[in-house]
Design an enzyme around this catalytic site. Structure first.
Site, PDB file in Angstrom:
ATOM      1  N   GLU A 115       7.401 -21.155   1.283  1.00  0.00           N
ATOM      2  CA  GLU A 115       6.229 -21.983   0.974  1.00  0.00           C
ATOM      3  C   GLU A 115       5.387 -21.359  -0.136  1.00  0.00           C
ATOM      4  OE1 GLU A 115       5.940 -19.500   3.003  1.00  0.00           O
ATOM      5  OE2 GLU A 115       4.340 -19.731   4.476  1.00  0.00           O
ATOM      6  N   ASP A 117       4.702 -17.877  -2.871  1.00  0.00           N
ATOM      7  CA  ASP A 117       5.000 -16.584  -3.491  1.00  0.00           C
ATOM      8  C   ASP A 117       3.655 -15.877  -3.671  1.00  0.00           C
ATOM      9  OD1 ASP A 117       5.582 -14.466  -5.132  1.00  0.00           O
ATOM     10  OD2 ASP A 117       6.548 -15.646  -6.704  1.00  0.00           O
ATOM     11  N   ASP A 118       3.399 -14.923  -2.788  1.00  0.00           N
ATOM     12  CA  ASP A 118       2.119 -14.214  -2.809  1.00  0.00           C
ATOM     13  C   ASP A 118       2.310 -12.902  -3.585  1.00  0.00           C
ATOM     14  OD1 ASP A 118      -0.459 -13.385  -2.219  1.00  0.00           O
ATOM     15  OD2 ASP A 118       0.080 -12.624  -0.249  1.00  0.00           O
ATOM     16  N   THR A 122       8.583 -10.722  -0.286  1.00  0.00           N
ATOM     17  CA  THR A 122       9.549 -11.427   0.569  1.00  0.00           C
ATOM     18  C   THR A 122      10.678 -12.031  -0.265  1.00  0.00           C
ATOM     19  OG1 THR A 122       7.767 -11.955   2.100  1.00  0.00           O
ATOM     20  CG2 THR A 122       9.778 -13.262   2.295  1.00  0.00           C
ATOM     21  N   LYS A 158       1.062 -17.829  -6.305  1.00  0.00           N
ATOM     22  CA  LYS A 158      -0.305 -17.349  -6.520  1.00  0.00           C
ATOM     23  C   LYS A 158      -0.361 -16.554  -7.818  1.00  0.00           C
ATOM     24  CE  LYS A 158      -1.613 -17.013  -1.709  1.00  0.00           C
ATOM     25  NZ  LYS A 158      -2.277 -16.193  -0.693  1.00  0.00           N
ATOM     26  N   TYR A 189      -1.668 -24.440   5.257  1.00  0.00           N
ATOM     27  CA  TYR A 189      -0.606 -25.443   5.312  1.00  0.00           C
ATOM     28  C   TYR A 189      -0.754 -26.313   6.556  1.00  0.00           C
ATOM     29  CZ  TYR A 189       1.404 -23.015   1.391  1.00  0.00           C
ATOM     30  OH  TYR A 189       1.595 -22.492   0.140  1.00  0.00           O
TER      31      TYR A 189
HETATM   32  P1  5GP Z   1       4.753 -12.255  -0.075  1.00  0.00           P
HETATM   33  O1  5GP Z   1       3.524 -11.400  -0.165  1.00  0.00           O
HETATM   34  O2  5GP Z   1       5.923 -11.473   0.396  1.00  0.00           O
HETATM   35  O3  5GP Z   1       5.012 -13.022  -1.352  1.00  0.00           O
HETATM   36  O4  5GP Z   1       4.447 -13.368   1.026  1.00  0.00           O
HETATM   37  C1  5GP Z   1       4.731 -13.107   2.363  1.00  0.00           C
HETATM   38  C2  5GP Z   1       4.405 -14.239   3.276  1.00  0.00           C
HETATM   39  O5  5GP Z   1       3.005 -14.189   3.555  1.00  0.00           O
HETATM   40  C3  5GP Z   1       4.648 -15.648   2.778  1.00  0.00           C
HETATM   41  O6  5GP Z   1       5.972 -16.089   2.932  1.00  0.00           O
HETATM   42  C4  5GP Z   1       3.724 -16.428   3.699  1.00  0.00           C
HETATM   43  O7  5GP Z   1       4.357 -16.685   4.918  1.00  0.00           O
HETATM   44  C5  5GP Z   1       2.570 -15.471   3.905  1.00  0.00           C
HETATM   45  N1  5GP Z   1       1.445 -15.842   3.047  1.00  0.00           N
HETATM   46  C6  5GP Z   1       1.025 -15.222   1.926  1.00  0.00           C
HETATM   47  N2  5GP Z   1      -0.052 -15.842   1.405  1.00  0.00           N
HETATM   48  C7  5GP Z   1      -0.295 -16.897   2.210  1.00  0.00           C
HETATM   49  C8  5GP Z   1      -1.296 -17.944   2.191  1.00  0.00           C
HETATM   50  O8  5GP Z   1      -2.171 -18.037   1.326  1.00  0.00           O
HETATM   51  N3  5GP Z   1      -1.231 -18.844   3.221  1.00  0.00           N
HETATM   52  C9  5GP Z   1      -0.306 -18.782   4.208  1.00  0.00           C
HETATM   53  N4  5GP Z   1      -0.337 -19.698   5.159  1.00  0.00           N
HETATM   54  N5  5GP Z   1       0.646 -17.817   4.241  1.00  0.00           N
HETATM   55  C10 5GP Z   1       0.645 -16.888   3.264  1.00  0.00           C
END
Ligand code: 5GP
Length: 209
Positions: A115, A117-118, A122, A158, A189
């Site tokens: 959903e 990419d923060d 991941t 993001k 979400y």
């Molecule tokens: P990453 O930091 O590895 O890109 O993101 C890891 C996970 O953190 C995402 O797959 C998601 O499940 C969760 N996540 C990160 N930012 C958000 C956000 O703004 N809202 C939600 N609901 N989940 C987030």
């Protein structure tokens, strides 16, 4: 006016984002052979985009789920800072089902769906591990001339510094598909909402419907 701290996304909005990205994929002639959803956030977008990628009379694209959690999500103290080790697998590919119905991922177009990419940790882990898996199989089965093509679809990217990089085979080829690039705010979400009517109302108010 103060910028809102959180961004609310409605089911409608997400549905339309999936449709837009599906059209981009089809326009490039890169309809995937298999979709890999990162649970749980990738599951609903994966299911929606599958419908938009379906051709009449053709079989549904199979969806496989992989489960990944960041150490920090699990509240573990011994978080290791190395990329890859921050993530643990809670679920992985069903090779039985893949072999039976599908041969393998070798030589296939694979669409990885999440959903958001923060920090990119991941997605980096998912791509690295899936590539490793396929490369091991290619060697084992002596099918080195068959290339697997990985693409990524996220609803939201993001706009922030990332902690990990994705390969040029994805980033440099238009195979990283973020429906929207958004500010570094918390995204809400609909599948997490306890009051979906209020959630939808807020999404509409923010223009995310
Ligand atoms: P990453 O930091 O590895 O890109 O993101 C890891 C996970 O953190 C995402 O797959 C998601 O499940 C969760 N996540 C990160 N930012 C958000 C956000 O703004 N809202 C939600 N609901 N989940 C987030």
């Amino acid at each position: 006016m103060l910028e809102p701290e959180k961004m609310y996304m409605s089911y409608n909005n997400i549905h339309k984002l999936c449709q837009t990205v599906a059209q981009q994929i089809l326009a490039k002639g890169e309809r995937p052979d298999v979709i890999i959803a990162i649970t749980g956030g990738g599951m609903i977008p994966a299911r929606i985009i599958r419908s938009f990628l379906k051709f009449k009379g053709e079989k549904n694209i199979p969806i496989q789920a992989i489960g990944l959690s960041l150490y920090e999500d699990l509240g573990l103290d011994d978080k290791v800072e190395t990329i890859g080790k921050e993530v643990i697998r809670t679920q992985w590919l069903d090779f039985g089902a893949l072999d039976k119905h599908f041969d393998s991922l070798i030589g296939k177009k694979v669409l990885i769906v999440d959903e958001v990419d923060d920090t990119r940790t991941t997605l980096h882990y998912a791509v690295t591990e899936l590539k490793k898996e396929v490369d091991e199989q290619r060697i084992k089965l002596n099918r080195l001339n068959e290339e697997t093509i990985f693409s990524i679809f996220v609803l939201h990217n993001k706009d922030k510094p990332k902690k990990a990089e994705l390969p040029a085979s994805i980033m440099g080829t238009g195979r990283y598909l973020a429906a929207e690039t958004v500010p570094d705010k918390w995204l809400c979400y609909p599948w997490e909402a306890t009051d979906i009517d209020e959630h939808t109302r807020l999404s509409i108010e923010q223009g995310n419907n």
